[in-house]
Structure formats: C-alpha cells, structure tokens
Enzyme design. Sequence first.
Site, PDB file in Angstrom:
ATOM      1  N   LYS A   2      -3.816  19.726   7.197  1.00  0.00           N
ATOM      2  CA  LYS A   2      -4.319  18.998   8.379  1.00  0.00           C
ATOM      3  C   LYS A   2      -3.561  17.679   8.512  1.00  0.00           C
ATOM      4  O   LYS A   2      -2.859  17.264   7.574  1.00  0.00           O
ATOM      5  CB  LYS A   2      -5.820  18.737   8.209  1.00  0.00           C
ATOM      6  CG  LYS A   2      -6.126  17.811   7.040  1.00  0.00           C
ATOM      7  CD  LYS A   2      -7.599  17.742   6.731  1.00  0.00           C
ATOM      8  CE  LYS A   2      -7.814  16.866   5.497  1.00  0.00           C
ATOM      9  NZ  LYS A   2      -9.106  17.092   4.870  1.00  0.00           N
TER      10      LYS A   2
ATOM     11  N   ARG B  90     -21.905  15.698   5.699  1.00  0.00           N
ATOM     12  CA  ARG B  90     -20.918  15.751   6.780  1.00  0.00           C
ATOM     13  C   ARG B  90     -21.172  17.078   7.485  1.00  0.00           C
ATOM     14  O   ARG B  90     -22.326  17.473   7.636  1.00  0.00           O
ATOM     15  CB  ARG B  90     -19.494  15.638   6.183  1.00  0.00           C
ATOM     16  CG  ARG B  90     -18.453  15.166   7.163  1.00  0.00           C
ATOM     17  CD  ARG B  90     -17.114  14.825   6.505  1.00  0.00           C
ATOM     18  NE  ARG B  90     -16.329  15.988   6.110  1.00  0.00           N
ATOM     19  CZ  ARG B  90     -15.076  15.916   5.659  1.00  0.00           C
ATOM     20  NH1 ARG B  90     -14.471  14.751   5.556  1.00  0.00           N
ATOM     21  NH2 ARG B  90     -14.425  17.006   5.315  1.00  0.00           N
TER      22      ARG B  90
ATOM     23  N   TYR C 162       4.473 -14.844  13.369  1.00  0.00           N
ATOM     24  CA  TYR C 162       3.319 -15.229  14.193  1.00  0.00           C
ATOM     25  C   TYR C 162       2.272 -15.979  13.371  1.00  0.00           C
ATOM     26  O   TYR C 162       1.941 -15.560  12.259  1.00  0.00           O
ATOM     27  CB  TYR C 162       2.656 -13.982  14.775  1.00  0.00           C
ATOM     28  CG  TYR C 162       3.446 -13.304  15.859  1.00  0.00           C
ATOM     29  CD1 TYR C 162       3.818 -13.981  17.015  1.00  0.00           C
ATOM     30  CD2 TYR C 162       3.793 -11.956  15.733  1.00  0.00           C
ATOM     31  CE1 TYR C 162       4.532 -13.335  18.021  1.00  0.00           C
ATOM     32  CE2 TYR C 162       4.495 -11.305  16.735  1.00  0.00           C
ATOM     33  CZ  TYR C 162       4.864 -11.995  17.873  1.00  0.00           C
ATOM     34  OH  TYR C 162       5.551 -11.352  18.850  1.00  0.00           O
TER      35      TYR C 162
ATOM     36  N   MET D 152       4.924  -6.081  15.236  1.00  0.00           N
ATOM     37  CA  MET D 152       4.873  -4.688  15.683  1.00  0.00           C
ATOM     38  C   MET D 152       6.091  -3.899  15.188  1.00  0.00           C
ATOM     39  O   MET D 152       5.968  -2.768  14.727  1.00  0.00           O
ATOM     40  CB  MET D 152       4.781  -4.645  17.210  1.00  0.00           C
ATOM     41  CG  MET D 152       4.444  -3.277  17.750  1.00  0.00           C
ATOM     42  SD  MET D 152       4.311  -3.284  19.538  1.00  0.00           S
ATOM     43  CE  MET D 152       2.695  -3.994  19.778  1.00  0.00           C
TER      44      MET D 152
END
Length: 374
Positions: free
Chosen positions: A38, A136, A265, A313
Amino acid sequence: MVRATSYNNVTIAIKKLQRNYSILTDEARASRILCMIKADAYGHGMVQCAKSLEEIGCTVFGVAELREALILREAGIKSTIFSMMGFDDCYAELVVKNNIVPVVYDKNSLKALSSASQSSNTETVVYLKIDTGMSRLGIFPEQLPELIQVVNILPNLRLGGLVSHFPTSDDVSSPVTLQCYEKFELAKKVLPETDDKYFNHIANSGGTLNFKETHEDMVRCGIALYGYYPDGKPRLGDQSLQPVMAFSTRVIQVKDIPAGVGISYGHTFITQRKTRLAVLPVGYEDGYSRKLSNCGEVIIRGKKAPIRGRICMNICMVDVTDHDNVEPGDETVLLGSQGEEAITADDLAERCGTISYEILCMIGNNNERKYIYQ
Ligand SMILES: *Cc1c(COP(=O)(O)O)cnc(C)c1O
C-alpha cells in the site's frame, strides 16, 4: 522535448528488497508471506516492487484500497491481491472481474459481491475483518457468526478466512499482542468445517519478527520488507534487514557569511562564527520535513553537516565550515550512506517526532525514483 531531471534522487535497491523478503521467509517458516505494498509500497513504487517480489516467488500482495489493486492488475501483476479496506459497493463488479480478494466487514458488501459474482458466473472468495483490539476497521468477534451465515446463504461466495491486525506488536514486552491473538483464536473456532483450506492472518512485521506464535497461515509484512524494524531500532548481524531507499541531492551554491547573520525564513538561526554554508535544492515539497529545521543533518564528502535555519519549500542550508572544500555539485546524502556515515529513516523519524513509515512515504512519493540492482 528534452526532459530535465531533478537535482534530487530517490534510489530503490531492488536486491536489498529481495533479500529482505528472503530473510522474512526464514522468519515466517511454514507461513506464507503477504507483501504489503500500500501507499505505493511505502514510497518505494508498488508496481516495480511487486514485479521484483514476484520474480523471487512472492504470490500474495496487500493494498489499502481497490484503486491500487486495479493499478497492479493493469501493470500485469498476476498474484493474489488483498484489498485490505474492502471496496465501495458500487465497484463490486470490478472486484470480481479483476479477481481481487476483498476484506469485508459488512453485509451490504457481501450482497453486492454476491450479485456481481452471479452475473459473472464465478465464485468470489471473501475474507472477514475482525477487530481483536485495534479499534480500527472490522467487526467484533461477537458479530462473526452472523456475518459468516450471510456468506453461507448468499450464492457464489466462499469464505477464505479471517483477518485481524495487531496494535502493539512492535513492542515485545506488551501483553496486548497475545491478548488480541487469543481473541483471534476464539474467533477461528466459529469457522465452519470445510474442505477448502482457510488462510487466516493477523501478524504484521512486528508480529512476524516478535511473536512467532501468531504467524497462522500467512503473515503480512510491510515495513520490514523495506528494511526497517517496527520499533525503530536496527538490529546487527548478517540476517539483519537492510534499508532499500536512499535519497540524495547535490550542493548548488557555497557561500561564506560573517558571524551574527540570520539564516532562512524567520532567522531562526544566527551564526555564532564566520560560517560556510552549502545551499541544497531540497525542501519540504520533496518530503524533506520542515520539522528538520535546525535539527537535521546531511552527509557531504563523507562527513555530517547540520541544517541551519528553516527548511524552505525547495531549499535548505547546511553548515560546512568544518568540511574541506565543499563545492557546488558535491553529492549530498539525506537518507542513506556515504563513506563511513549513514542516516536512516529511523534517525529522521526521531527528529521529526514520527516513524520510519511516514518518512519513507513522504520522501518516496514526492520524488522521481530510480531503480538499481543492488
Ligand atoms: C500496513 C498494514 C500491515 C503491514 O504493517 P507493517 O507494520 O508495515 O508490517 C499489515 N496489515 C494491515 C491491515 C496493514 O494496514
């Protein structure tokens, strides 16, 4: 048009993945292994991983949802594929036609599957998901007899077995795993006698490595395949699992700045001395978490260099004042090893307050991957 590749590289070492699988085969002994792929194989690429694992004999895979299972079928994966979170009832026909194994936890899905199977004139094998303590997905063991009866009454369905999941199997000392397993064993007693063999499974990587008595007919391994231990602690020795993913970038600029200057920053780091900085073209967009601001490390020229200031970023800065002659173009390892030094997903996870699983997904699923036969 010529395509430019990124500065950043995720490499997936196929032979290491295959070797981890073999080690797990030894651990699982008589039980089969279902490879959990997955989340695009925890960031390693599910199609490529499935193909490489099929090559060495794996025949069962697990994904979270139907969408992923269908991508695998389209890519030519012939093995059994478990859709661990079942499917949306409107897609019952896709489940049947693509021969996906649904893990089911309610009556409506069984009805939808039964009609789709009748229309295609096939028998569908279903697994029932029970909640033995994870709180779950799944029905409680008390609800099992009723759901089994529904499977028996509805045409063209056959019960393949029971599935459950451990919440704390990464912790060898927790009594919870065996308590859950006890509930699973009780639930198994409700299974009707049949000529077909059931394949019951509950063990994840933690169960596979730490609780041999819970292996049942099959174990579902995820993180261990990718070379990490669920408790975040690597083991030594030649039978130890090896990380499959590496992540690197390269220096794009080197600059000297005086003492007393703020970096990145928010100026969260102020230089205490004359400092040489290397600028790296990697940031949180690339899955290199902003949580590593002022606390991460990378490896350049075989030596660790600390992150200074916030991760942006697409960019971050490291301190190379104590390095010899770092230059633009120098290979920089963010995850993996260079010379004598290494950084693992567990190291990054610890600094980010998370687990290796999340680090691998973030890095692997946000960068172009290269497959190498190492
Ligand atoms: C993800 C998952 C696994 C594999 O867990 P690991 O800890 O990565 O081995 C097994 N079973 C289920 C139901 C899962 O969701």
